[in-house]
Enzyme design. Structure first.
Site, PDB file in Angstrom:
ATOM      1  N   GLY A   1     -44.862 -37.785  27.273  1.00  0.00           N
ATOM      2  CA  GLY A   1     -44.062 -38.982  27.083  1.00  0.00           C
ATOM      3  C   GLY A   1     -42.880 -38.719  26.173  1.00  0.00           C
ATOM      4  O   GLY A   1     -42.833 -37.728  25.445  1.00  0.00           O
TER       5      GLY A   1
ATOM      6  N   LYS B   1     -46.090 -47.800  28.047  1.00  0.00           N
ATOM      7  CA  LYS B   1     -47.477 -47.557  27.654  1.00  0.00           C
ATOM      8  C   LYS B   1     -48.403 -48.685  28.093  1.00  0.00           C
ATOM      9  O   LYS B   1     -49.569 -48.458  28.430  1.00  0.00           O
ATOM     10  CB  LYS B   1     -47.558 -47.342  26.135  1.00  0.00           C
ATOM     11  CG  LYS B   1     -46.892 -46.046  25.659  1.00  0.00           C
ATOM     12  CD  LYS B   1     -47.534 -44.819  26.288  1.00  0.00           C
ATOM     13  CE  LYS B   1     -47.023 -43.523  25.701  1.00  0.00           C
ATOM     14  NZ  LYS B   1     -47.688 -42.324  26.288  1.00  0.00           N
TER      15      LYS B   1
ATOM     16  N   TYR C   1     -40.610 -48.103  25.285  1.00  0.00           N
ATOM     17  CA  TYR C   1     -41.840 -47.333  25.081  1.00  0.00           C
ATOM     18  C   TYR C   1     -43.079 -48.213  25.241  1.00  0.00           C
ATOM     19  O   TYR C   1     -44.046 -47.840  25.916  1.00  0.00           O
ATOM     20  CB  TYR C   1     -41.803 -46.709  23.679  1.00  0.00           C
ATOM     21  CG  TYR C   1     -42.964 -45.797  23.365  1.00  0.00           C
ATOM     22  CD1 TYR C   1     -43.024 -44.517  23.903  1.00  0.00           C
ATOM     23  CD2 TYR C   1     -43.987 -46.209  22.514  1.00  0.00           C
ATOM     24  CE1 TYR C   1     -44.080 -43.665  23.601  1.00  0.00           C
ATOM     25  CE2 TYR C   1     -45.040 -45.364  22.207  1.00  0.00           C
ATOM     26  CZ  TYR C   1     -45.083 -44.090  22.759  1.00  0.00           C
ATOM     27  OH  TYR C   1     -46.140 -43.255  22.467  1.00  0.00           O
TER      28      TYR C   1
ATOM     29  N   ARG D   1     -47.911 -29.288  22.269  1.00  0.00           N
ATOM     30  CA  ARG D   1     -48.013 -29.593  20.843  1.00  0.00           C
ATOM     31  C   ARG D   1     -48.708 -30.932  20.656  1.00  0.00           C
ATOM     32  O   ARG D   1     -48.995 -31.639  21.619  1.00  0.00           O
ATOM     33  CB  ARG D   1     -46.627 -29.622  20.203  1.00  0.00           C
ATOM     34  CG  ARG D   1     -45.676 -30.619  20.838  1.00  0.00           C
ATOM     35  CD  ARG D   1     -44.290 -30.527  20.220  1.00  0.00           C
ATOM     36  NE  ARG D   1     -43.362 -31.431  20.861  1.00  0.00           N
ATOM     37  CZ  ARG D   1     -42.106 -31.611  20.465  1.00  0.00           C
ATOM     38  NH1 ARG D   1     -41.648 -30.943  19.426  1.00  0.00           N
ATOM     39  NH2 ARG D   1     -41.318 -32.454  21.097  1.00  0.00           N
ATOM     40  N   GLY D   2     -48.989 -31.275  19.410  1.00  0.00           N
ATOM     41  CA  GLY D   2     -49.527 -32.580  19.080  1.00  0.00           C
ATOM     42  C   GLY D   2     -50.839 -32.895  19.760  1.00  0.00           C
ATOM     43  O   GLY D   2     -51.738 -32.045  19.865  1.00  0.00           O
TER      44      GLY D   2
END
Length: 248
Positions: A91, A158, A154, A25-26
């Site tokens: 993620g 990243k 997060y 998705r996304g």
């Protein structure tokens, strides 16, 4: 003068085997579909959800598990061949202010987002080294460059992708393998849609272009880095953030 209604899609000189992690998705799904549109062989991994596109080979994989990563690669190699282009997109988030953040929540995000991407890249590098050709593309975030309150875990995961990609660029470049990072800003995904109107407005107002990105816009940057035209780009961080992170 007429404006184009969509991005041009160039047929590849060579069809490649592509793996997009978190591809159900996304951003991941948009990227996988763009590669499939261009004629590549595309596999996607995710933990539970298969994509709604029968052109894509779906393999269940939790990249926090080394054995699961090896099994996923073996399945992909048997079905469509060794991975030549890896898009490390998978993620998770477990947002919380630092004084309330549990150690397990910090560790889980780093293990999935950063260590999981390392596991995927390490396994992909084997056939790439033999072929003397490969593309490693890591999907980071503007948060990894700017920081974000409530996202210490997060943001750390990243930001770590940048150092990892640049180290891989130096280590593997002599074998024709590039390693790059795409750093999106806010994107119109389910995660953004789950925010209330006030939160969405605050995020959008902070973006110089005054809007959030479509997943296809992130996918286009990834596809360029994977293309022959992007062959002389390595160790780069490409912001696709509407100007939100400019200067970083």
């Amino acid at each position: 003068m007429n404006q184009p209604t969509s991005l041009p899609r160039v047929r590849p000189a060579t069809a490649r085997t592509v793996l997009v992690t978190g591809g159900s998705r996304g951003i991941g799904l948009a990227t996988a579909q763009l590669f499939a549109d261009a004629g590549h062989r595309v596999a996607v991994t995710s933990r539970t959800e298969a994509p709604d596109d029968d052109r894509l080979l779906w393999v269940a994989c939790d990249q926090a598990d080394s054995d699961a990563v090896d099994a996923a690669y073996e399945s992909i190699e048997a079905e469509i061949g060794p991975v030549e282009i890896l898009v490390a997109n998978a993620g998770i988030t477990r947002d919380q202010l630092v004084l309330r953040m549990a150690d397990d929540d910090f560790a889980a995000v780093v293990d999935t987002n950063l260590t999981g991407a390392y596991r995927m890249a390490k396994r992909a590098a084997r056939p790439m080294l033999r072929a003397r050709w490969g593309r490693l593309i890591f999907v980071s975030s503007v948060v990894g460059l700017l920081g974000s309150a409530g996202q210490v875990n997060y943001a750390a995961s990243k930001a770590g992708l940048v150092g990892m990609a640049r180290s891989l660029a130096r280590e593997l470049g002599s074998r024709g393998i590039t390693a790059n990072v795409v750093a999106p800003g806010p994107v119109a995904t389910e995660m953004f849609g789950a925010l209330n109107d006030e939160q969405q407005a605050a995020i959008t107002d902070a973006v110089p272009l005054g809007r959030v990105a479509e997943p296809s816009e992130i996918a286009a940057a990834v596809a360029f880095l994977a293309s022959d035209e992007g062959a002389y780009i390595t160790g780069a961080v490409i912001p696709v953030d509407g100007g939100l992170g400019m200067g970083h």
